[in-house]
Scaffold this motif. Structure first.
Motif, short mmCIF file in Angstrom:
data_model
loop_
_atom_site.label_atom_id
_atom_site.label_comp_id
_atom_site.label_asym_id
_atom_site.label_seq_id
_atom_site.Cartn_x
_atom_site.Cartn_y
_atom_site.Cartn_z
N GLU A 131 -4.53 8.33 -8.35
CA GLU A 131 -4.49 7.79 -9.63
C GLU A 131 -2.92 8.27 -10.29
N ILE A 132 -2.55 9.35 -10.11
CA ILE A 132 -1.41 9.88 -10.73
C ILE A 132 -0.01 8.99 -10.37
N PHE A 133 -0.21 8.45 -9.06
CA PHE A 133 1.08 7.65 -8.63
C PHE A 133 0.83 6.29 -8.82
N ALA A 134 -0.21 5.78 -8.76
CA ALA A 134 -0.45 4.21 -8.94
C ALA A 134 -0.77 3.92 -10.54
N PHE A 191 0.91 -1.18 0.01
CA PHE A 191 -0.11 -0.05 -0.09
C PHE A 191 0.73 1.05 0.07
N GLY A 192 0.69 2.27 -1.01
CA GLY A 192 1.34 3.19 -1.03
C GLY A 192 2.31 3.26 -2.42
N ALA A 193 1.99 3.95 -3.36
CA ALA A 193 2.87 4.08 -4.52
C ALA A 193 3.99 5.13 -4.44
N VAL A 194 5.03 4.84 -3.60
CA VAL A 194 6.20 5.56 -3.29
C VAL A 194 7.40 5.15 -3.97
N ASP A 195 8.54 5.93 -3.77
CA ASP A 195 9.69 5.43 -4.38
C ASP A 195 10.22 4.19 -3.72
N PHE A 196 9.78 3.91 -2.53
CA PHE A 196 10.34 2.62 -1.79
C PHE A 196 9.46 1.34 -2.45
N LEU A 256 3.38 1.47 2.95
CA LEU A 256 4.58 2.44 3.00
C LEU A 256 4.10 3.82 2.72
N THR A 257 2.65 4.18 2.93
CA THR A 257 2.35 5.45 2.63
C THR A 257 2.75 6.70 3.37
N HIS A 258 3.06 6.28 4.74
CA HIS A 258 3.38 7.65 5.72
C HIS A 258 2.13 8.44 6.06
N ASP A 259 0.96 8.08 5.39
CA ASP A 259 -0.06 8.88 5.74
C ASP A 259 -1.12 8.46 6.45
N PRO A 260 -1.44 8.95 7.50
CA PRO A 260 -2.44 8.24 8.35
C PRO A 260 -3.86 7.81 7.81
N LYS A 261 -4.24 8.92 6.77
CA LYS A 261 -5.57 8.81 6.01
C LYS A 261 -5.47 7.35 5.39
N PHE A 262 -4.39 6.87 4.88
CA PHE A 262 -4.48 5.71 3.87
C PHE A 262 -3.98 4.88 4.89
N ASP A 263 -2.86 4.84 5.79
CA ASP A 263 -2.37 3.72 6.45
C ASP A 263 -3.12 3.26 7.73
N VAL A 264 -3.97 4.14 8.18
CA VAL A 264 -4.76 3.45 9.41
C VAL A 264 -6.07 2.38 8.79
N PRO A 265 -6.51 2.91 7.83
CA PRO A 265 -7.39 1.77 6.99
C PRO A 265 -6.64 0.69 6.47
N ALA A 266 -5.46 0.79 6.01
CA ALA A 266 -4.59 -0.36 5.59
C ALA A 266 -4.49 -1.33 6.64
#
Lengths: 105, 266
Positions: B130-133, B103-108, B169-179
């Motif tokens: 959408e622009i990252f994934a 989860f999380g479309a980041v560099d890592f 890998l998101t670092h973003d609570p909005k996304f990583d808490v539900p994940a």
């Protein structure tokens, strides 16, 4: 065995006889998992491996023995800790059992 | 079709399949090919086939291969066996590849997906943006999804087991808490969450707000994710994460072998 399929197919399609050796059991320390496989063609070509390189030479001899009708299919044990152990050992000190048969099925 | 051709076709399609071979005793070399929906071939007796097929499905489910012994008519207890010769079979199973959900479309993510592919995972990358994934950024992934975590776990959660991994890998609570919530509701073997120690502490507060505060839940989270290798690049981090996944699965210490005693393989 999945990684051997292309080579096995090639041999089978060209009518080359093949022996297949698979690790069926490991006691103690073993370098490869159960299911590790190698295949030996009647022409002496080899694909795959069943240990870290310690017993492959002996497996080729046994496999060719099966294809030549000098010995039957069956289980062969390699290692130190077993009375029936084959002369060639594993450097890691474990025991592996292989089932070697002709791939005629 | 020969047993080999049938097996090869299923292996190439990555379907779950088990091959039973008599390796000692009566019927040496006989084969039975077992899948969740079919049994072909025979070990020489109907009841033996039935018992071996049943055990093969259990081994397949557990992702194990190994040797078993039966009586020639499928007897499984010494009382039933009497003086009969034993049939030793090798049950070899091929389960579908383990899954990694990132989860999380980041560099890592790209580096982790690459290393996971080397280890044989089926990799899905998921991000709500959408622009990252995009496929273009993650050509090595088997699937790239633009989605919030919820629908992904609804679809795949029931299929996750001890061999699978969820990396957040998101670092973003909005996304990583539900994940994290979604992952904890599954039987997945590994849940890793990226972030600094400070991020980790704030995240614990956010998780407590949604009722995730029990030790048995928090113990499952590998957070901060990864082993202490000191690496910095995405590739080094990916190795540290995958090494942790292996050590968690095997229950080993991840210490250098020269600093510990005991068998190397077990």
């Amino acid at each position: 065995m999945r990684e051997l399929l292309d080579e096995l197919d090639r041999w089978r399609h060209s009518g080359t006889r093949v022996a297949l050796a698979r690790v069926v059991d490991i006691d103690g320390s073993g370098p490869r998992d159960i299911g590790a496989a190698m295949a030996v063609s009647a022409e002496g070509e080899v694909v795959g491996s069943v240990s870290g390189g310690c017993v492959e030479g002996a497996v080729v001899t046994e496999a060719l023995g099966i294809l030549n009708g000098e010995r039957p299919a069956g289980i062969i044990t390699f290692g130190y800790s077993d009375d029936e152990a084959f002369a060639v050992g594993l450097t890691c000190g474990g025991t592996i059992r292989l089932f070697i048969e002709e791939l005629d099925w | 079709m020969s047993v080999y051709d049938d097996l090869a076709e299923r292996l190439r399609a990555e379907e779950p399949v088990a091959l039973v071979t008599v390796v000692d005793g009566p019927g040496l070399g006989s084969k039975l090919l077992v899948t969740p929906g079919s049994v072909t071939g025979s070990l020489g007796h109907g009841e033996l086939d039935r018992v071996a097929a049943r055990d093969s499905l259990a081994e397949l489910e557990a992702g194990r291969s190994g040797v078993r012994r039966y009586g020639p008519e499928g007897q499984t207890t010494p009382e039933d066996l009497g003086e009969s010769a034993l049939v030793t079979v090798f049950i070899e199973t091929w389960a579908p590849p383990p899954q990694m959900l990132i989860f999380g479309a980041v560099d890592f993510t790209a580096a982790l997906a690459r290393v996971a592919k080397v280890l044989g995972y089926r990799v899905m990358v998921c991000d709500a943006r959408e622009i990252f994934a995009t496929r273009r950024r993650f050509p090595m992934a088997d699937e790239v999804r633009v989605s919030w975590p919820g629908p992904v776990f609804e679809e795949h959660g029931a299929g996750l087991g001890s061999r699978d991994a969820v990396c957040i890998l998101t670092h973003d609570p909005k996304f990583d808490v539900p994940a994290i919530e979604g992952a904890l509701a599954t039987r997945v073997g590994y849940i890793g969450v990226m972030g600094s120690r400070r991020t980790h502490h704030t995240r614990l507060e956010r998780l407590a707000e949604v009722g995730i505060d029990k030790p048995e839940q928090l113990d499952r989270l590998m957070s901060p994710i990864g082993l202490d290798l000191g690496g910095r690049t995405p590739e080094e981090t990916a190795i540290s994460i995958c090494a942790e996944i292996i050590a968690e699965r095997t229950g080993r210490s991840a210490a250098p072998l020269r600093s510990i005693d005991g068998a190397i393989h077990s």
